[in-house]
Write a protein that holds these residues in place. Sequence first.
Motif, PDB file in Angstrom:
ATOM      1  N   THR A   2     143.798  68.048  -9.209  1.00  9.61           N
ATOM      2  CA  THR A   2     145.151  67.873  -9.731  1.00  9.61           C
ATOM      3  C   THR A   2     146.140  68.703  -8.917  1.00  9.61           C
ATOM      4  O   THR A   2     145.855  69.829  -8.531  1.00  9.61           O
ATOM      5  CB  THR A   2     145.214  68.307 -11.205  1.00  9.61           C
ATOM      6  OG1 THR A   2     144.280  67.512 -11.953  1.00  9.61           O
ATOM      7  CG2 THR A   2     146.603  68.127 -11.784  1.00  9.61           C
ATOM      8  N   GLY A  35     150.934  57.985 -10.594  1.00 18.94           N
ATOM      9  CA  GLY A  35     150.213  58.706 -11.637  1.00 18.94           C
ATOM     10  C   GLY A  35     150.850  60.029 -12.020  1.00 18.94           C
ATOM     11  O   GLY A  35     150.210  60.859 -12.651  1.00 18.94           O
ATOM     12  N   PRO A  61     147.732  63.207  -9.912  1.00 24.28           N
ATOM     13  CA  PRO A  61     146.271  63.203  -9.858  1.00 24.28           C
ATOM     14  C   PRO A  61     145.702  64.037  -8.709  1.00 24.28           C
ATOM     15  O   PRO A  61     144.639  64.633  -8.834  1.00 24.28           O
ATOM     16  CB  PRO A  61     145.901  61.729  -9.680  1.00 24.28           C
ATOM     17  CG  PRO A  61     147.094  60.966 -10.144  1.00 24.28           C
ATOM     18  CD  PRO A  61     148.283  61.851  -9.902  1.00 24.28           C
TER      19      PRO A  61
END
Length: 115
Positions: A2, A35, A61
């Motif tokens: 992340t 995302g 992400p």
Amino acid sequence: MTTYLINHLRIPGDVPNSDGLSYLEQVEATVEPFGGKWLSQGVGDVVEGSWEGSVVLMEFPDRKAATDWYSSPAYEAIRPLRINNAISDIILIDSMPPGFTIKAFAQDLRALRKG
């Protein structure tokens, strides 16, 4: 892994002008395909030091998704609305690997200093 985007944001007069509001109305659509999502936004309580303005904390992400968003044609088209109407310091930082501890990090640094 992340990746987080942190924006130290200062808006002259503390209220977005028309172009700033236009940016806010459009930016979410540029983030969604990559995302990205907002985790926190607003003025924080300064407990040490000095911090003018607010913070925007976003999550992607991974680093590629974050950099792909930032350089995407959709975001490049609206980025001037933010740049020309606010002051931003933006960084990308990756999350810690599984099992990370600050104590082990300090011990690794201590070993490097001895080496």
